[in-house]
Scaffold this motif. Structure first.
Motif, short mmCIF file in Angstrom:
data_model
loop_
_atom_site.label_atom_id
_atom_site.label_comp_id
_atom_site.label_asym_id
_atom_site.label_seq_id
_atom_site.Cartn_x
_atom_site.Cartn_y
_atom_site.Cartn_z
N SER A 38 8.41 -27.08 6.23
CA SER A 38 7.42 -27.07 7.12
C SER A 38 7.97 -26.25 8.36
CB SER A 38 6.93 -28.33 7.46
OG SER A 38 5.79 -28.27 8.37
N GLY A 201 3.78 -41.45 6.15
CA GLY A 201 2.84 -40.78 5.82
C GLY A 201 2.05 -40.90 4.50
N SER A 218 -2.91 -32.61 7.00
CA SER A 218 -1.62 -33.34 7.06
C SER A 218 -0.77 -32.21 8.12
CB SER A 218 -0.75 -33.42 5.94
OG SER A 218 0.68 -33.56 6.18
N GLY A 224 4.70 -35.14 6.30
CA GLY A 224 3.57 -34.51 5.43
C GLY A 224 3.83 -34.63 3.81
N ILE A 227 2.43 -37.41 2.62
CA ILE A 227 0.91 -37.13 2.40
C ILE A 227 0.44 -36.43 1.32
CG2 ILE A 227 -1.16 -36.39 3.75
CD1 ILE A 227 0.52 -36.86 6.17
N GLY A 240 -2.05 -28.39 3.76
CA GLY A 240 -0.53 -28.29 4.27
C GLY A 240 -0.33 -27.55 5.65
#
Length: 335
Positions: A38, A201, A218, A224, A227, A240
Motif C-alpha cells: 500500500s 483490521g 479499507s 488493511g 480487512i 483497497g
C-alpha cells in the motif's frame, strides 16, 4: 528563511543536478514499514525507479513507533548517514520536517500526503484522495445488495477523514438509501498508529460483515491486509487503497483507490536532479493521473456495464469541474 539559507539551497540543487550519482536519498519509513502492499510500498517503488534512473545511494530508516520523538530520532539517523534528500509520508511527520528543514537548510525534504508551504527546501506532494474516494463511494452505492457500506480507517486524522468525506459524498451523489458504518482503528491522539495491525483490521471488518455490511472501504495501510482477508473469508467486497490491491483477494477486492505516490516521488526527484525544482505544494488528482480507481481486473465482469459507464462519467465530470468534491485539506499549511 534567511538569505544565506536560500543561497545554500540554490548551491545544493545545482550540485545534485550535476552529480546525482554522488547523492544520498533517505526514506524515513513509518512504523508500519515496507511490505504493506500500500502506502509505503508505493513510495518505495517510486524510489527504486528513480534510483535506477539517477544512480544515487538509497538508504532508509524505519520509525520504531508512532511517537513524535522517535520520528526525530529516525530523521537524525538519516542525517548522520549524510542523506542529502529525505522523503517521508504523512501528516504525523509534518513537525519533524518543519524542524529539520530549518535546522538543515542544505538538505532537501519531500513530504508526501500533507500540504506544507513556506520552506525553501521542502516539496510537499498532496493527493486528491477525495476525488478517487468519491468514485469508490458511488461504485459501492450502486453495487451493494444489503444497503450497508463500511469504512475502516487506520487512524482518525485529517488525510483519512479526506478519504471518508469523499467516499460519503460519492455515496450521497447516487441518491441511494445507504447505511454507513465508520470505524477508526486508532484515535488521533492514540500511541498506536492504527496502520500496522492486520489482525485488528480483520476482526473489525468481520464484525461489520456480520452486521450485514457487504462492502468496506479499507484505508488502513498494513492493517488493511487483514480487512482484505476478512472480505475473502466472508465472501464480501472490500475496496483497497493506495496501490492496486485487487490481486490480494481476487474477486473480492471490488476496486482500489490508487494514490500514485510512486509517480509523485519520481517527479520530485526528477525535478531536483534536473535542477529546475521549485519548493512548495504539488497536487496530484484525477486530472493529473495522481489518483484513480484500479482497472477492476478480477471484478469488472461481475458488474453491470451500465455501472462501469456511470463511474467513468463521474470521473469525467470531476475532471471537467462539473462536480466539486469536498476537500477538507484545501488549505496551505505554513510554518
Amino acid at each position: 528563511m534567511k538569505k544565506t539559507a536560500l543561497i545554500l539551497l540554490i548551491i545544493f540543487v545545482t550540485e545534485i543536478s550535476i552529480c546525482s550519482a554522488g547523492t544520498t536519498v533517505g526514506f524515513l519509513v513509518p512504523v508500519s514499514g515496507l511490505g504493506d502492499h500500500s502506502f509505503n510500498d508505493m513510495t518505495y517503488a517510486g524510489l527504486i525507479r528513480a534510483k535506477n534512473m539517477y544512480h544515487f545511494e538509497l538508504i532508509r530508516q524505519q520509525c520504531i513507533d508512532s511517537r513524535s520523538e522517535n520520528h526525530g530520532k529516525a530523521m537524525e539517523k538519516l542525517i548522520e548517514q549524510q542523506a542529502d534528500i529525505i522523503i517521508t509520508n504523512g501528516w504525523e511527520f509534518t513537525d519533524v520536517v518543519k524542524e529539520y528543514a530549518v535546522k538543515y537548510p542544505d538538505r532537501f525534504f519531500i513530504l508526501n500526503d500533507f500540504p506544507l508551504a513556506g520552506f525553501p527546501n521542502v516539496i510537499s506532494n498532496v493527493f486528491a484522495q477525495h476525488e478517487g474516494s468519491f468514485l469508490a463511494g458511488a461504485l459501492a452505492a450502486w453495487t451493494t445488495t444489503t444497503g450497508k457500506i463500511g469504512f475502516i480507517g487506520g487512524r482518525d486524522m485529517p488525510v483519512i477523514r479526506s478519504f471518508l468525506t469523499g467516499f460519503r459524498d460519492g455515496v450521497a451523489y447516487t441518491g441511494n438509501d445507504i447505511e454507513m458504518h465508520t470505524i477508526f482503528l486508532s484515535g488521533e491522539n492514540d500511541q498506536s498508529s492504527g496502520f500496522d495491525n492486520p489482525e485488528q483490521g480483520r476482526l473489525q471488518a468481520e464484525a461489520l460483515y456480520n452486521e450485514g455490511v457487504d462492502i468496506i472501504f479499507s484505508v488502513a495501510g498494513l492493517s488493511g491486509n487483514g480487512i482484505i482477508r476478512a472480505a475473502a473469508d466472508t465472501k464480501n467486497f472490500v475496496i483497497g487503497v493506495d496501490a492496486d490491491q485487487d490481486y490480494m483477494a481476487k474477486g473480492y477486492v471490488l476496486t482500489s483507490v490508487i494514490k500514485r505516490l510512486d509517480l509523485a516521488v519520481l517527479k520530485s526527484l526528477h525535478t531536483l536532479f534536473e535542477g529546475d525544482s521549485s519548493p512548495g505544494i504539488y497536487t496530484f488528482g484525477l486530472r493529473e493521473g495522481g489518483v484513480s480507481l484500479s482497472p477492476m481486473t478480477y471484478t469488472r465482469h461481475l458488474l453491470p456495464e451500465e455501472t462501469i459507464k456511470k463511474v467513468a462519467h463521474l470521473r469525467d465530470l470531476i475532471i471537467a469541474g462539473e462536480i466539486n468534491v469536498t476537500n477538507i485539506l484545501d488549505s496551505d499549511i505554513t510554518p
